[in-house]
Design a protein around this motif. Structure first.
Motif, PDB file in Angstrom:
ATOM      1  N   GLU A  14       0.954  -1.275  -0.240  1.00 44.79           N
ATOM      2  CA  GLU A  14       0.007   0.404   0.103  1.00 44.79           C
ATOM      3  C   GLU A  14       0.904   1.177  -0.057  1.00 44.79           C
ATOM      4  OE1 GLU A  14      -2.719   1.933   3.364  1.00 44.79           O
ATOM      5  OE2 GLU A  14      -2.846  -0.335   2.886  1.00 44.79           O
ATOM      6  N   THR A  15       0.204   2.023  -0.948  1.00 41.42           N
ATOM      7  CA  THR A  15       1.260   3.618  -1.017  1.00 41.42           C
ATOM      8  C   THR A  15       0.868   4.347  -0.471  1.00 41.42           C
ATOM      9  OG1 THR A  15       1.140   3.759  -3.473  1.00 41.42           O
ATOM     10  CG2 THR A  15       2.916   2.018  -3.250  1.00 41.42           C
ATOM     11  N   LYS A  16       1.054   5.872  -0.301  1.00 44.63           N
ATOM     12  CA  LYS A  16       1.084   7.000   0.783  1.00 44.63           C
ATOM     13  C   LYS A  16       1.880   7.863   0.134  1.00 44.63           C
ATOM     14  CE  LYS A  16      -0.718   4.301   4.006  1.00 44.63           C
ATOM     15  NZ  LYS A  16      -1.239   4.116   5.883  1.00 44.63           N
ATOM     16  N   TYR A  17       1.382   8.762  -0.030  1.00 45.72           N
ATOM     17  CA  TYR A  17       2.622   9.651  -0.273  1.00 45.72           C
ATOM     18  C   TYR A  17       2.011  11.322   0.561  1.00 45.72           C
ATOM     19  CZ  TYR A  17       2.245   7.446  -4.755  1.00 45.72           C
ATOM     20  OH  TYR A  17       2.355   5.996  -5.865  1.00 45.72           O
ATOM     21  N   THR A  18       3.726  12.039  -0.238  1.00 46.60           N
ATOM     22  CA  THR A  18       3.464  13.250   1.159  1.00 46.60           C
ATOM     23  C   THR A  18       4.046  14.366  -0.051  1.00 46.60           C
ATOM     24  OG1 THR A  18       5.225  13.296   2.783  1.00 46.60           O
ATOM     25  CG2 THR A  18       3.183  12.638   2.714  1.00 46.60           C
ATOM     26  N   PRO A  19       4.059  15.352  -0.241  1.00 46.51           N
ATOM     27  CA  PRO A  19       4.986  15.963  -0.383  1.00 46.51           C
ATOM     28  C   PRO A  19       6.796  15.819  -0.361  1.00 46.51           C
ATOM     29  CG  PRO A  19       3.462  17.503   0.295  1.00 46.51           C
ATOM     30  CD  PRO A  19       3.606  16.166   0.948  1.00 46.51           C
ATOM     31  N   THR A  20       6.733  15.349   0.693  1.00 45.15           N
ATOM     32  CA  THR A  20       8.110  15.483   0.828  1.00 45.15           C
ATOM     33  C   THR A  20       9.191  13.326   0.823  1.00 45.15           C
ATOM     34  OG1 THR A  20       7.885  14.715   2.630  1.00 45.15           O
ATOM     35  CG2 THR A  20       8.462  17.103   2.046  1.00 45.15           C
ATOM     36  N   GLN A  70       9.782   4.029   4.732  1.00 41.62           N
ATOM     37  CA  GLN A  70       9.290   6.494   4.603  1.00 41.62           C
ATOM     38  C   GLN A  70      11.050   6.184   3.362  1.00 41.62           C
ATOM     39  OE1 GLN A  70       8.798   7.479   7.871  1.00 41.62           O
ATOM     40  NE2 GLN A  70       6.902   6.995   7.883  1.00 41.62           N
ATOM     41  N   LEU A  71      10.580   6.522   2.423  1.00 42.68           N
ATOM     42  CA  LEU A  71      11.668   7.546   1.652  1.00 42.68           C
ATOM     43  C   LEU A  71      10.839   8.667   1.463  1.00 42.68           C
ATOM     44  CD1 LEU A  71      11.817   5.399  -1.238  1.00 42.68           C
ATOM     45  CD2 LEU A  71      13.208   4.854   1.127  1.00 42.68           C
ATOM     46  N   LYS A  72      11.911   9.105   1.847  1.00 49.88           N
ATOM     47  CA  LYS A  72      12.166  11.220   1.815  1.00 49.88           C
ATOM     48  C   LYS A  72      12.994  12.416   1.105  1.00 49.88           C
ATOM     49  CE  LYS A  72      10.440  12.223   6.410  1.00 49.88           C
ATOM     50  NZ  LYS A  72      10.308  12.840   7.385  1.00 49.88           N
TER      51      LYS A  72
END
Length: 67
Positions: free
Chosen positions: A32-38, A62-64
């Motif tokens: 399951e993938t979730k996105y943020t701007p960073t 988590q990849l930033k």
């Protein structure tokens, strides 16, 4: 090259491409993938037990990007 493609697709909110890229690395569990701007977060879950229909374990990655 993979990381650049993954980051670009995630930053564009292109879930289809992120999911396609993730499938190319040979994972055997649902992701399951979730996105943020960073960054992007991946939740990898074990298959549910047939008798209980409950998944026992989840690994969150988590990849930033950026500084």
């Amino acid at each position: 090259d993979f990381d650049v493609k993954l980051m670009a697709a995630a930053q564009q909110g292109n879930k289809v491409e992120v999911d396609r890229l993730m499938k190319t690395i040979g994972l055997k569990v649902p992701v399951e993938t979730k996105y943020t701007p960073t960054g992007v977060t991946f939740d990898l879950k074990t298959q549910p037990e047939p008798s209980s229909n409950v998944s026992c374990c989840t690994l969150t990655v988590q990849l930033k990007w950026g500084n």
